[in-house]
Design an enzyme around this catalytic site. Structure first.
Site, PDB file in Angstrom:
ATOM      1  N   GLU A  70      27.859  -6.608  32.993  1.00 30.92           N
ATOM      2  CA  GLU A  70      28.079  -7.986  33.446  1.00 30.92           C
ATOM      3  C   GLU A  70      27.616  -8.103  34.892  1.00 30.92           C
ATOM      4  OE1 GLU A  70      31.333 -11.575  33.777  1.00 30.92           O
ATOM      5  OE2 GLU A  70      31.547 -10.007  32.272  1.00 30.92           O
ATOM      6  N   ASP A 145      23.596 -18.343  40.153  1.00 28.10           N
ATOM      7  CA  ASP A 145      23.258 -19.416  41.095  1.00 28.10           C
ATOM      8  C   ASP A 145      21.989 -20.124  40.629  1.00 28.10           C
ATOM      9  OD1 ASP A 145      22.539 -20.993  43.326  1.00 28.10           O
ATOM     10  OD2 ASP A 145      23.478 -19.562  44.698  1.00 28.10           O
ATOM     11  N   LYS A 149      17.371 -26.408  44.546  1.00 31.47           N
ATOM     12  CA  LYS A 149      16.236 -26.953  45.291  1.00 31.47           C
ATOM     13  C   LYS A 149      14.953 -26.245  44.863  1.00 31.47           C
ATOM     14  CE  LYS A 149      18.899 -28.319  49.360  1.00 31.47           C
ATOM     15  NZ  LYS A 149      19.073 -28.153  50.827  1.00 31.47           N
ATOM     16  N   ASP A 181      25.399 -24.094  33.645  1.00 28.43           N
ATOM     17  CA  ASP A 181      25.748 -25.514  33.549  1.00 28.43           C
ATOM     18  C   ASP A 181      24.672 -26.371  34.215  1.00 28.43           C
ATOM     19  OD1 ASP A 181      26.198 -24.945  36.204  1.00 28.43           O
ATOM     20  OD2 ASP A 181      28.208 -25.813  36.299  1.00 28.43           O
ATOM     21  N   LYS A 217      35.591 -21.035  35.710  1.00 30.81           N
ATOM     22  CA  LYS A 217      35.806 -22.118  36.674  1.00 30.81           C
ATOM     23  C   LYS A 217      34.509 -22.888  36.909  1.00 30.81           C
ATOM     24  CE  LYS A 217      34.933 -19.750  41.082  1.00 30.81           C
ATOM     25  NZ  LYS A 217      35.454 -19.467  42.434  1.00 30.81           N
TER      26      LYS A 217
END
EC number: 2.1.1.33
Length: 238
Positions: A70, A145, A149, A181, A217
């Site tokens: 992971e 991440d 941009k 997401d 989260k």
């Protein structure tokens, strides 16, 4: 460890491990006393120090159970829950964020989990130097991440050269499970994974969320913002 000490550790880490383009930033976040205590007292039992030589994961875990890598576990909540749901699988969890490392170690102790080992190091160096070919049954990379941009897209983790490093470490029949997401990043992930002849998509495009993956989260945040969530699960065929 104080904030100043934590920041100095991060600065030293960056100096000792230079690389031209990184997919992560070392966040200068506060380490709580509980997180630091977990590192101080539990690292010898559940931590693995980086070494530039191939590791024996069965020896590290004390078992020959399936091994899942992971990459980027954040605060470790989802990682601990997955390990709880899959007790017959071992998880090598890698992140560079000190408070997250401490928190995952704390969760390991609180939940009496024996099937997680933690590394605080650059995952690319671990993959290149420590993981033996054919040593992994699966790879999880959840909510990396998105570097949204356009000028930062080169920093995204999921790109063809990185997947090319991962593939030899994966057993035939092993899988790569990604989740994001960020819709545009999901399309990039799909394009990158689909470009490898040795990988086969388990779905027509995006996969249903597997039962073992809890809502993170990041996922909850994305849903609150009206974002979708996309899972991709590809198997290595050869």
């Amino acid at each position: 460890m104080t904030d100043t000490a934590e920041n100095q550790t991060q600065n030293n880490w960056q100096a000792e491990h230079p690389r031209s383009i990184r997919s992560f930033v070392l966040r200068q976040s506060h380490m709580t006393a509980a997180q630091q205590r977990a590192i101080d007292t539990l690292w010898d039992s559940f931590g693995i120090d980086y070494q530039a030589t191939p590791a024996d994961l069965d020896a590290n875990f004390g078992s020959n159970r399936p091994k899942i890598l992971e990459i980027g576990f954040g605060m470790g909540t989802a990682t601990a829950e997955i390990a709880r749901r899959l007790p017959e699988t071992d998880f090598l969890a890698i992140d560079v964020h000190g408070p997250g490392v401490g928190n995952l170690l704390k969760l390991i102790n609180e939940n009496h989990l024996e099937n997680i080992r933690v590394m605080r190091h650059d995952a690319v160096e671990v993959i290149e130097n420590m993981l033996q070919d054919g040593s992994l049954d699966g790879i999880h990379i959840f909510f990396p991440d998105p570097w949204h941009k356009k000028r930062h897209h080169k920093r995204r983790l999921i790109q063809a050269p990185f997947i090319a490093k991962l593939l030899p470490k994966l057993k035939t029949g092993g899988y790569i499970h990604l989740a994001t997401d960020w819709e545009e990043y999901a399309r990039q992930m799909l394009e990158v994974l689909s470009s490898f002849d040795s990988l086969q998509n388990t779905a027509a495009d995006y996969a249903p969320t597997p039962d073992y993956r809890p809502e993170t989260k990041f996922e909850a945040r994305g849903k609150r913002l009206g974002h979708g969530v996309w899972d991709l699960v590809f198997k290595r065929m050869g």
